[in-house]
Design a protein around this motif. Structure first.
Motif, PDB file in Angstrom:
ATOM      1  N   ILE A   1       0.833  -1.206   0.000  1.00  0.00           N
ATOM      2  CA  ILE A   1       0.000   0.000   0.000  1.00  0.00           C
ATOM      3  C   ILE A   1       0.872   1.262   0.000  1.00  0.00           C
ATOM      4  N   VAL A   2       2.049   1.199   0.639  1.00  0.00           N
ATOM      5  CA  VAL A   2       2.978   2.332   0.628  1.00  0.00           C
ATOM      6  C   VAL A   2       3.511   2.564  -0.787  1.00  0.00           C
ATOM      7  N   LYS A   3       3.902   1.491  -1.478  1.00  0.00           N
ATOM      8  CA  LYS A   3       4.451   1.604  -2.834  1.00  0.00           C
ATOM      9  C   LYS A   3       3.446   2.203  -3.813  1.00  0.00           C
ATOM     10  N   ASP A   4       2.152   2.024  -3.555  1.00  0.00           N
ATOM     11  CA  ASP A   4       1.111   2.501  -4.468  1.00  0.00           C
ATOM     12  C   ASP A   4       0.573   3.881  -4.084  1.00  0.00           C
ATOM     13  N   SER A   5       1.220   4.580  -3.183  1.00  0.00           N
ATOM     14  CA  SER A   5       0.705   5.858  -2.678  1.00  0.00           C
ATOM     15  C   SER A   5       1.645   7.001  -3.016  1.00  0.00           C
ATOM     16  N   LYS A   6       1.072   8.103  -3.494  1.00  0.00           N
ATOM     17  CA  LYS A   6       1.862   9.306  -3.744  1.00  0.00           C
ATOM     18  C   LYS A   6       1.921  10.200  -2.520  1.00  0.00           C
ATOM     19  N   VAL A   7       0.898  10.146  -1.680  1.00  0.00           N
ATOM     20  CA  VAL A   7       0.858  10.949  -0.462  1.00  0.00           C
ATOM     21  C   VAL A   7       0.404  10.039   0.678  1.00  0.00           C
ATOM     22  N   ILE A   8       1.141  10.074   1.782  1.00  0.00           N
ATOM     23  CA  ILE A   8       0.752   9.317   2.974  1.00  0.00           C
ATOM     24  C   ILE A   8       0.734  10.302   4.131  1.00  0.00           C
ATOM     25  N   ILE A   9      -0.435  10.407   4.764  1.00  0.00           N
ATOM     26  CA  ILE A   9      -0.572  11.339   5.885  1.00  0.00           C
ATOM     27  C   ILE A   9      -1.346  10.700   7.030  1.00  0.00           C
ATOM     28  N   LYS A  10      -1.144  11.261   8.207  1.00  0.00           N
ATOM     29  CA  LYS A  10      -2.024  11.008   9.342  1.00  0.00           C
ATOM     30  C   LYS A  10      -2.773  12.316   9.518  1.00  0.00           C
ATOM     31  N   GLY A  11      -4.098  12.235   9.556  1.00  0.00           N
ATOM     32  CA  GLY A  11      -4.864  13.466   9.648  1.00  0.00           C
ATOM     33  C   GLY A  11      -6.214  13.288  10.299  1.00  0.00           C
ATOM     34  N   LYS A  12      -6.753  14.411  10.712  1.00  0.00           N
ATOM     35  CA  LYS A  12      -8.087  14.438  11.317  1.00  0.00           C
ATOM     36  C   LYS A  12      -9.111  14.686  10.221  1.00  0.00           C
ATOM     37  N   VAL A  13     -10.067  13.771  10.135  1.00  0.00           N
ATOM     38  CA  VAL A  13     -11.129  13.857   9.141  1.00  0.00           C
ATOM     39  C   VAL A  13     -12.419  14.224   9.851  1.00  0.00           C
ATOM     40  N   SER A  14     -13.079  15.231   9.337  1.00  0.00           N
ATOM     41  CA  SER A  14     -14.381  15.631   9.859  1.00  0.00           C
ATOM     42  C   SER A  14     -15.433  14.666   9.329  1.00  0.00           C
ATOM     43  N   ASP A  15     -16.552  14.537  10.036  1.00  0.00           N
ATOM     44  CA  ASP A  15     -17.626  13.695   9.504  1.00  0.00           C
ATOM     45  C   ASP A  15     -18.494  14.464   8.513  1.00  0.00           C
ATOM     46  N   ASN A  16     -18.202  15.740   8.306  1.00  0.00           N
ATOM     47  CA  ASN A  16     -18.919  16.538   7.309  1.00  0.00           C
ATOM     48  C   ASN A  16     -18.250  16.369   5.952  1.00  0.00           C
ATOM     49  N   PHE A  17     -19.047  16.227   4.920  1.00  0.00           N
ATOM     50  CA  PHE A  17     -18.527  16.112   3.566  1.00  0.00           C
ATOM     51  C   PHE A  17     -19.486  16.800   2.616  1.00  0.00           C
ATOM     52  N   ARG A  18     -18.990  17.057   1.423  1.00  0.00           N
ATOM     53  CA  ARG A  18     -19.877  17.526   0.359  1.00  0.00           C
ATOM     54  C   ARG A  18     -19.838  16.495  -0.760  1.00  0.00           C
ATOM     55  N   LYS A  19     -20.978  16.294  -1.385  1.00  0.00           N
ATOM     56  CA  LYS A  19     -21.071  15.348  -2.493  1.00  0.00           C
ATOM     57  C   LYS A  19     -20.708  16.109  -3.762  1.00  0.00           C
ATOM     58  N   GLU A  20     -19.820  15.529  -4.548  1.00  0.00           N
ATOM     59  CA  GLU A  20     -19.411  16.146  -5.794  1.00  0.00           C
ATOM     60  C   GLU A  20     -19.455  15.092  -6.886  1.00  0.00           C
ATOM     61  N   VAL A  21     -20.086  15.432  -8.005  1.00  0.00           N
ATOM     62  CA  VAL A  21     -20.173  14.525  -9.140  1.00  0.00           C
ATOM     63  C   VAL A  21     -19.314  15.095 -10.255  1.00  0.00           C
ATOM     64  N   VAL A  22     -18.349  14.304 -10.705  1.00  0.00           N
ATOM     65  CA  VAL A  22     -17.464  14.699 -11.794  1.00  0.00           C
ATOM     66  C   VAL A  22     -17.734  13.733 -12.938  1.00  0.00           C
ATOM     67  N   GLY A  23     -18.396  14.235 -13.979  1.00  0.00           N
ATOM     68  CA  GLY A  23     -18.872  13.345 -15.037  1.00  0.00           C
ATOM     69  C   GLY A  23     -19.947  12.461 -14.433  1.00  0.00           C
ATOM     70  N   GLU A  24     -19.693  11.166 -14.382  1.00  0.00           N
ATOM     71  CA  GLU A  24     -20.617  10.232 -13.744  1.00  0.00           C
ATOM     72  C   GLU A  24     -20.079   9.699 -12.417  1.00  0.00           C
ATOM     73  N   ILE A  25     -18.900  10.146 -12.025  1.00  0.00           N
ATOM     74  CA  ILE A  25     -18.243   9.646 -10.826  1.00  0.00           C
ATOM     75  C   ILE A  25     -18.702  10.456  -9.612  1.00  0.00           C
ATOM     76  N   VAL A  26     -19.131   9.750  -8.570  1.00  0.00           N
ATOM     77  CA  VAL A  26     -19.637  10.385  -7.353  1.00  0.00           C
ATOM     78  C   VAL A  26     -18.562  10.314  -6.265  1.00  0.00           C
ATOM     79  N   PHE A  27     -18.243  11.477  -5.704  1.00  0.00           N
ATOM     80  CA  PHE A  27     -17.266  11.574  -4.631  1.00  0.00           C
ATOM     81  C   PHE A  27     -17.909  12.161  -3.392  1.00  0.00           C
TER      82      PHE A  27
END
Length: 195
Positions: free
Chosen positions: A43-69
């Motif tokens: 998993i390390v070899k396949d990663s460009k960025v590795i961080i430890k971070g605090k993630v909020s439970d708030n998110f926004r939905k974004e659709v790029v083309g047909e891909i939902v993020f």
């Protein structure tokens, strides 16, 4: 880069859709064709960025083309590796684009890439293995977890009183069992071995 991510996501989405039709409506097959890592080194070899971070439970939905993020703000507590051109420093807030599904009917239907019970993240400290790059069109760094199958959250019992320790255990919050957890010390060893 957006084209690459879109094509990759569509391939995963189409495969997931076929798996969904083949095996029925059970969620356990929704991410059947996505990458799964069996070791911390992989998993390390396949990663460009590795961080430890605090993630909020708030998110926004974004659709790029047909891909939902689901897009989350992540406060970077520790930067382990950054192989992108974008400067990221500890204390920064970055956006993480978490691939959720493929919109198959203009917002009315979605093929899940991530099982519904794992789509929304709980607030907490995460060990994130990300890929992406700076997008000139959007004028920002787009960072996406390198697989929807494995996302690691700090185990509250192991991180209690260990804020500056490298013995924090991060547990996979999805139902994928091939790499159930990563210890921060193991992560550091894997990063050293890839240099």
């Amino acid at each position: 880069m957006i084209t690459f991510v879109t094509v990759l996501a569509l391939a995963v989405g189409v495969g997931s859709a076929l798996a969904y039709k083949e095996w029925g409506s059970t969620h356990s097959h929704s991410n059947v064709l996505a990458k799964t890592f069996k070791s911390t080194n992989d998993i390390v070899k396949d990663s460009k960025v590795i961080i430890k971070g605090k993630v909020s439970d708030n998110f926004r939905k974004e659709v790029v083309g047909e891909i939902v993020f689901h897009v989350y703000d992540v406060q970077v507590d520790k930067l382990y590796s950054n192989q992108t051109d974008q400067e990221i420093t500890e204390g920064d807030t970055i956006e993480m684009y978490r691939l959720i599904g493929v919109d198959t009917n203009k917002g009315k239907d979605m093929v899940n890439i991530v099982a519904p019970e794992f789509q929304s993240l709980q607030q907490g400290e995460y060990l994130l293995f990300l890929n992406g790059k700076y997008d000139d069109t959007l004028n920002k760094l787009i960072l996406i977890p390198n697989t929807p199958n494995q996302l690691f959250k700090a185990d509250a019992s192991s991180s209690f009183g260990a804020k500056n320790s490298d013995n924090v255990e991060f547990e996979n919050i999805t139902d994928e069992e091939s790499l159930p957890s990563i210890n921060e010390a193991e992560l550091l060893d894997a990063i050293d071995s890839t240099k």
